[in-house]
Motif scaffolding. Structure first.
Motif, PDB file in Angstrom:
ATOM      1  N   GLN A   1       0.840  -1.194   0.000  1.00  0.00           N
ATOM      2  CA  GLN A   1       0.000   0.000   0.000  1.00  0.00           C
ATOM      3  C   GLN A   1       0.885   1.257   0.000  1.00  0.00           C
ATOM      4  OE1 GLN A   1      -1.279   0.126   4.570  1.00  0.00           O
ATOM      5  NE2 GLN A   1      -1.818   1.982   3.482  1.00  0.00           N
ATOM      6  N   THR A   2       0.275   2.388  -0.295  1.00  0.00           N
ATOM      7  CA  THR A   2       1.045   3.633  -0.286  1.00  0.00           C
ATOM      8  C   THR A   2       1.647   3.846   1.114  1.00  0.00           C
ATOM      9  OG1 THR A   2       0.960   6.002  -0.683  1.00  0.00           O
ATOM     10  CG2 THR A   2      -1.053   5.027   0.147  1.00  0.00           C
ATOM     11  N   SER A   3       2.877   4.329   1.141  1.00  0.00           N
ATOM     12  CA  SER A   3       3.585   4.654   2.383  1.00  0.00           C
ATOM     13  C   SER A   3       4.030   3.430   3.198  1.00  0.00           C
ATOM     14  CB  SER A   3       2.716   5.582   3.253  1.00  0.00           C
ATOM     15  OG  SER A   3       3.413   5.930   4.405  1.00  0.00           O
ATOM     16  N   SER A   4       4.103   2.276   2.543  1.00  0.00           N
ATOM     17  CA  SER A   4       4.487   1.073   3.304  1.00  0.00           C
ATOM     18  C   SER A   4       5.999   0.841   3.293  1.00  0.00           C
ATOM     19  CB  SER A   4       3.748  -0.152   2.757  1.00  0.00           C
ATOM     20  OG  SER A   4       4.020  -0.290   1.383  1.00  0.00           O
ATOM     21  N   GLY A   5       6.741   1.630   2.478  1.00  0.00           N
ATOM     22  CA  GLY A   5       8.199   1.501   2.491  1.00  0.00           C
ATOM     23  C   GLY A   5       8.797   0.843   1.258  1.00  0.00           C
ATOM     24  N   LYS A   6       8.076   0.870   0.134  1.00  0.00           N
ATOM     25  CA  LYS A   6       8.586   0.224  -1.095  1.00  0.00           C
ATOM     26  C   LYS A   6       9.813   0.962  -1.627  1.00  0.00           C
ATOM     27  CE  LYS A   6       4.619   0.841  -3.109  1.00  0.00           C
ATOM     28  NZ  LYS A   6       3.869   1.421  -2.002  1.00  0.00           N
ATOM     29  N   THR A   7       9.678   2.298  -1.769  1.00  0.00           N
ATOM     30  CA  THR A   7      10.791   3.073  -2.321  1.00  0.00           C
ATOM     31  C   THR A   7      11.977   3.039  -1.362  1.00  0.00           C
ATOM     32  OG1 THR A   7       9.202   4.453  -3.475  1.00  0.00           O
ATOM     33  CG2 THR A   7      11.418   5.334  -3.282  1.00  0.00           C
ATOM     34  N   TYR A   8      11.681   3.112  -0.078  1.00  0.00           N
ATOM     35  CA  TYR A   8      12.734   3.024   0.944  1.00  0.00           C
ATOM     36  C   TYR A   8      13.498   1.700   0.761  1.00  0.00           C
ATOM     37  CZ  TYR A   8      14.835   2.758   5.620  1.00  0.00           C
ATOM     38  OH  TYR A   8      15.713   2.648   6.671  1.00  0.00           O
ATOM     39  N   THR A   9      12.764   0.634   0.516  1.00  0.00           N
ATOM     40  CA  THR A   9      13.395  -0.678   0.364  1.00  0.00           C
ATOM     41  C   THR A   9      14.185  -0.768  -0.936  1.00  0.00           C
ATOM     42  OG1 THR A   9      11.578  -1.656   1.604  1.00  0.00           O
ATOM     43  CG2 THR A   9      12.920  -3.169   0.308  1.00  0.00           C
TER      44      THR A   9
ATOM     45  N   MET B   1      -1.020  10.433   3.124  1.00  0.00           N
ATOM     46  CA  MET B   1      -0.356   9.236   3.627  1.00  0.00           C
ATOM     47  C   MET B   1       1.159   9.296   3.491  1.00  0.00           C
ATOM     48  SD  MET B   1      -2.705   7.056   4.560  1.00  0.00           S
ATOM     49  CE  MET B   1      -2.109   5.396   4.378  1.00  0.00           C
ATOM     50  N   ASN B   2       1.638  10.031   2.467  1.00  0.00           N
ATOM     51  CA  ASN B   2       3.074  10.019   2.185  1.00  0.00           C
ATOM     52  C   ASN B   2       3.487  11.354   1.570  1.00  0.00           C
ATOM     53  OD1 ASN B   2       5.688   9.345   1.637  1.00  0.00           O
ATOM     54  ND2 ASN B   2       5.225   7.544   0.393  1.00  0.00           N
ATOM     55  N   LYS B   3       4.462  12.021   2.208  1.00  0.00           N
ATOM     56  CA  LYS B   3       4.883  13.345   1.731  1.00  0.00           C
ATOM     57  C   LYS B   3       5.462  13.247   0.325  1.00  0.00           C
ATOM     58  CE  LYS B   3       6.535  15.221   5.820  1.00  0.00           C
ATOM     59  NZ  LYS B   3       7.763  15.466   6.482  1.00  0.00           N
ATOM     60  N   LYS B   4       6.130  12.120   0.037  1.00  0.00           N
ATOM     61  CA  LYS B   4       6.720  11.956  -1.296  1.00  0.00           C
ATOM     62  C   LYS B   4       6.264  10.620  -1.873  1.00  0.00           C
ATOM     63  CE  LYS B   4      10.817  13.226  -3.738  1.00  0.00           C
ATOM     64  NZ  LYS B   4      12.186  12.863  -3.909  1.00  0.00           N
ATOM     65  N   SER B   5       5.030  10.636  -2.334  1.00  0.00           N
ATOM     66  CA  SER B   5       4.432   9.390  -2.800  1.00  0.00           C
ATOM     67  C   SER B   5       4.721   9.189  -4.289  1.00  0.00           C
ATOM     68  CB  SER B   5       2.922   9.475  -2.557  1.00  0.00           C
ATOM     69  OG  SER B   5       2.293   8.346  -3.053  1.00  0.00           O
ATOM     70  N   SER B   6       5.110   7.966  -4.672  1.00  0.00           N
ATOM     71  CA  SER B   6       5.347   7.673  -6.095  1.00  0.00           C
ATOM     72  C   SER B   6       4.004   7.641  -6.804  1.00  0.00           C
ATOM     73  CB  SER B   6       6.011   6.309  -6.250  1.00  0.00           C
ATOM     74  OG  SER B   6       7.125   6.226  -5.417  1.00  0.00           O
ATOM     75  N   ARG B   7       3.892   8.363  -7.893  1.00  0.00           N
ATOM     76  CA  ARG B   7       2.636   8.397  -8.632  1.00  0.00           C
ATOM     77  C   ARG B   7       2.703   7.523  -9.873  1.00  0.00           C
ATOM     78  NH1 ARG B   7      -0.111   8.898  -5.177  1.00  0.00           N
ATOM     79  NH2 ARG B   7      -1.903   9.675  -6.336  1.00  0.00           N
TER      80      ARG B   7
HETATM   81  N1  LIG Z   1      12.310   0.402   7.329  1.00  0.00           N
HETATM   82  C1  LIG Z   1      12.057   1.698   7.495  1.00  0.00           C
HETATM   83  N2  LIG Z   1      12.612   2.369   8.522  1.00  0.00           N
HETATM   84  C2  LIG Z   1      12.354   3.652   8.692  1.00  0.00           C
HETATM   85  N3  LIG Z   1      11.527   4.385   7.906  1.00  0.00           N
HETATM   86  C3  LIG Z   1      10.939   3.794   6.898  1.00  0.00           C
HETATM   87  C4  LIG Z   1      11.169   2.420   6.617  1.00  0.00           C
HETATM   88  N4  LIG Z   1      10.450   2.098   5.546  1.00  0.00           N
HETATM   89  C5  LIG Z   1       9.819   3.225   5.161  1.00  0.00           C
HETATM   90  N5  LIG Z   1      10.103   4.245   5.962  1.00  0.00           N
HETATM   91  C6  LIG Z   1       9.582   5.605   5.854  1.00  0.00           C
HETATM   92  O1  LIG Z   1       8.183   5.519   5.557  1.00  0.00           O
HETATM   93  C7  LIG Z   1       7.777   6.543   4.658  1.00  0.00           C
HETATM   94  C8  LIG Z   1       7.115   5.937   3.436  1.00  0.00           C
HETATM   95  O2  LIG Z   1       8.075   5.126   2.753  1.00  0.00           O
HETATM   96  P1  LIG Z   1       8.138   5.045   1.169  1.00  0.00           P
HETATM   97  O3  LIG Z   1       8.071   6.388   0.540  1.00  0.00           O
HETATM   98  O4  LIG Z   1       9.269   4.169   0.858  1.00  0.00           O
HETATM   99  O5  LIG Z   1       6.731   4.306   0.899  1.00  0.00           O
HETATM  100  P2  LIG Z   1       6.156   3.782  -0.488  1.00  0.00           P
HETATM  101  O6  LIG Z   1       5.564   2.472  -0.170  1.00  0.00           O
HETATM  102  O7  LIG Z   1       7.181   3.839  -1.546  1.00  0.00           O
HETATM  103  O8  LIG Z   1       5.008   4.834  -0.728  1.00  0.00           O
HETATM  104  P3  LIG Z   1       4.269   5.304  -2.093  1.00  0.00           P
HETATM  105  O9  LIG Z   1       3.604   4.104  -2.657  1.00  0.00           O
HETATM  106  O10 LIG Z   1       3.285   6.316  -1.626  1.00  0.00           O
HETATM  107  O11 LIG Z   1       5.322   5.878  -2.969  1.00  0.00           O
HETATM  108  C9  LIG Z   1       9.045   7.327   4.311  1.00  0.00           C
HETATM  109  O12 LIG Z   1       9.086   8.438   5.147  1.00  0.00           O
HETATM  110  C10 LIG Z   1      10.171   6.359   4.663  1.00  0.00           C
HETATM  111  O13 LIG Z   1      11.350   7.049   5.018  1.00  0.00           O
END
Ligand SMILES: Nc1ncnc2c1ncn2[C@@H]1O[C@H](COP(=O)(O)OP(=O)(O)OP(=O)(O)O)[C@@H](O)[C@H]1O
Length: 419
Positions: free
Chosen positions: A88-96, A192-198
């Motif tokens: 889901q959005t903001s779950s940490g995909k881009t972070y990973t 949900m996410n300040k920098k969400s991938s669109r």
């Molecule tokens: N393992 C982690 N430890 C600390 N912070 C995390 C971790 N995973 C994600 N975050 C934080 O959670 C927030 C959302 O993460 P991220 O942008 O990666 O989500 P996303 O799934 O790519 O969202 P979207 O689909 O909206 O782009 C960010 O602020 C990121 O720094």
């Protein structure tokens, strides 16, 4: 875990927004099982078991070592590989996938690992090429050159992307390209996410290698493999993301393509002989080879600990994905004859494209003639109305000339004007 498709779940820690909103951990993890719990930590809902569930303390590097490293290393031996981040959005995909300045993500770890592996294979010469695209509102965008048009083509070895490809010789060069592409990605701020991938992004590394023979002029055998790193846009509900206008439209496209991905996963897990709707979205069409095809695949499902509905939906997706069967083939060796075959096919499809363009040009030319004819007729009407009081012989002469066959129309018009 199946050897060819690995599905793991990664739970991120609570983030500031969730802590501020007084949200709490709704899941506990024990022995690779996720249990839904209430505020007091009591089990209240369904549980889900996977081969690997990573808790909030897991480093991306651990995930890399478990489910990505072997795919990257196999790519140097000619196997295709794909790594997805789903959730889901903001779950940490881009972070990973990408990581941060301090914590390297899957892509930087893979790039370093790839070049290290190559260095230790001295009997082969390698060429590493990089491309980076995104799928935004069902349009393909070349993140390495925004002015370029990206095309998808079916070749004898599967669906191929035609986009900018940069040859790279160091990991730093690859990471520079990743950064350049990241800047061009569509992102936006949601509740949900300040920098969400669109958009969905696909970072592609093509690895080509041939036996190194000192002084040899001609090389007969070439291994070509493809590594895809797919950062999917997150499934979102407009009520929660606060999306309106363009963001709502983006969200609709994201959800639609993710639902096609879900459908494709379902079809692949039900019956291998059933029709699979790969063509229903650009995402599944491009990744056709990685889904039930010739690729080693890992799906990293990112979940947020403070959500229930979305987390359950991600876990159900992960459950389905486990049952897909890929068939990676070792014989990804292109001899010169298969390369010639592939190039011949490409030449023939380009010829067909050229034919279509020629036909379009011909039609345009015909349209042009028709328009010119209409223009001549209109000018005749204007002449008629202006010349009513002129010499009647001259007018009838002009009319006669105007009714001559079409090809003569323009020269007739000139004559009339001269007269
Ligand atoms: N393992 C982690 N430890 C600390 N912070 C995390 C971790 N995973 C994600 N975050 C934080 O959670 C927030 C959302 O993460 P991220 O942008 O990666 O989500 P996303 O799934 O790519 O969202 P979207 O689909 O909206 O782009 C960010 O602020 C990121 O720094």
């Amino acid at each position: 875990m199946s050897d060819n498709i690995k599905v793991v779940v990664k739970v991120r820690p609570l983030i500031k927004r969730e802590i501020d909103q007084k949200l709490f951990y709704q899941w506990r993890i024990n022995n690779n099982t996720l249990y839904q719990i209430d505020r007091r930590g009591k089990d209240v809902g369904p549980s889900f078991t996977f081969d690997k569930v990573y808790d909030t303390t897991t480093k991306t590097e651990d995930v890399y070592n478990d489910v990505v490293k072997n795919i990257v290393e196999a790519a140097t031996r000619g196997f295709n590989g794909t790594i997805f981040a789903y959730g889901q959005t903001s779950s940490g995909k881009t972070y990973t996938m990408r990581g941060t300045n301090k914590v390297p993500g899957i892509i930087p770890l893979a790039v370093l690992n790839l070049f290290d592996t190559i260095k230790n294979i001295p009997d082969r010469d390698f060429v590493v090429r990089v491309s980076y695209i995104e799928i935004y509102n069902e349009s393909l965008i070349d993140l390495l050159n925004l002015r370029n048009t990206v095309r998808i083509k079916k070749t004898h070895s599967g669906v191929k992307l035609f986009t900018t490809e940069k040859v790279t010789v160091t990991p730093e060069e690859v990471l520079e390209l990743m950064k350049k592409g990241n800047v061009n990605r569509h992102t936006g701020s949601t509740h949900m996410n300040k920098k969400s991938s669109r958009s969905h992004s696909i970072f592609q590394i093509t690895i080509e290698s041939r036996v190194h023979i000192e002084g040899a002029e001609e090389v007969d055998v070439v291994n070509v493999s493809l590594l895809n790193f797919v950062d999917l846009a997150g499934l979102e509900r407009s009520g929660e993301t606060g999306a309106t206008g363009l963001q709502f439209k983006e969200g609709t496209h994201i959800n639609k393509s993710l639902s096609v991905l879900g459908l494709v996963f379902k079809q692949l897990s039900e019956d291998q002989n059933k029709h699979v709707n790969y063509r229903d979205s650009k995402l599944t069409r491009i990744l056709q080879n990685s889904l039930g095809g010739n690729s080693k695949t890992s799906i990293i499902c990112a979940v947020t600990p403070a959500a229930v509905k979305e987390t359950i939906s991600t876990l159900q997706f992960a459950n389905r994905a486990k049952t897909i069967k890929n068939t990676p083939a070792e014989n990804l060796v292109a001899t010169s004859s298969t390369m010639i075959q592939s190039l011949t096919q490409e030449v023939s499809s380009l010829k067909t494209e050229l034919e279509i363009k020629k036909r379009l040009e011909l039609n345009l030319h015909k349209d042009n003639c028709n328009l010119q004819e209409k223009l001549a007729n209109l000018q005749r009407l204007i002449l008629d109305s202006f010349d009513q009081n002129r010499n009647p012989d001259m007018i009838s002469n002009a009319r006669r000339k105007l009714h001559q066959p079409r090809r003569a129309t323009i020269s007739t018009l000139h004559t009339i004007q001269e007269e």
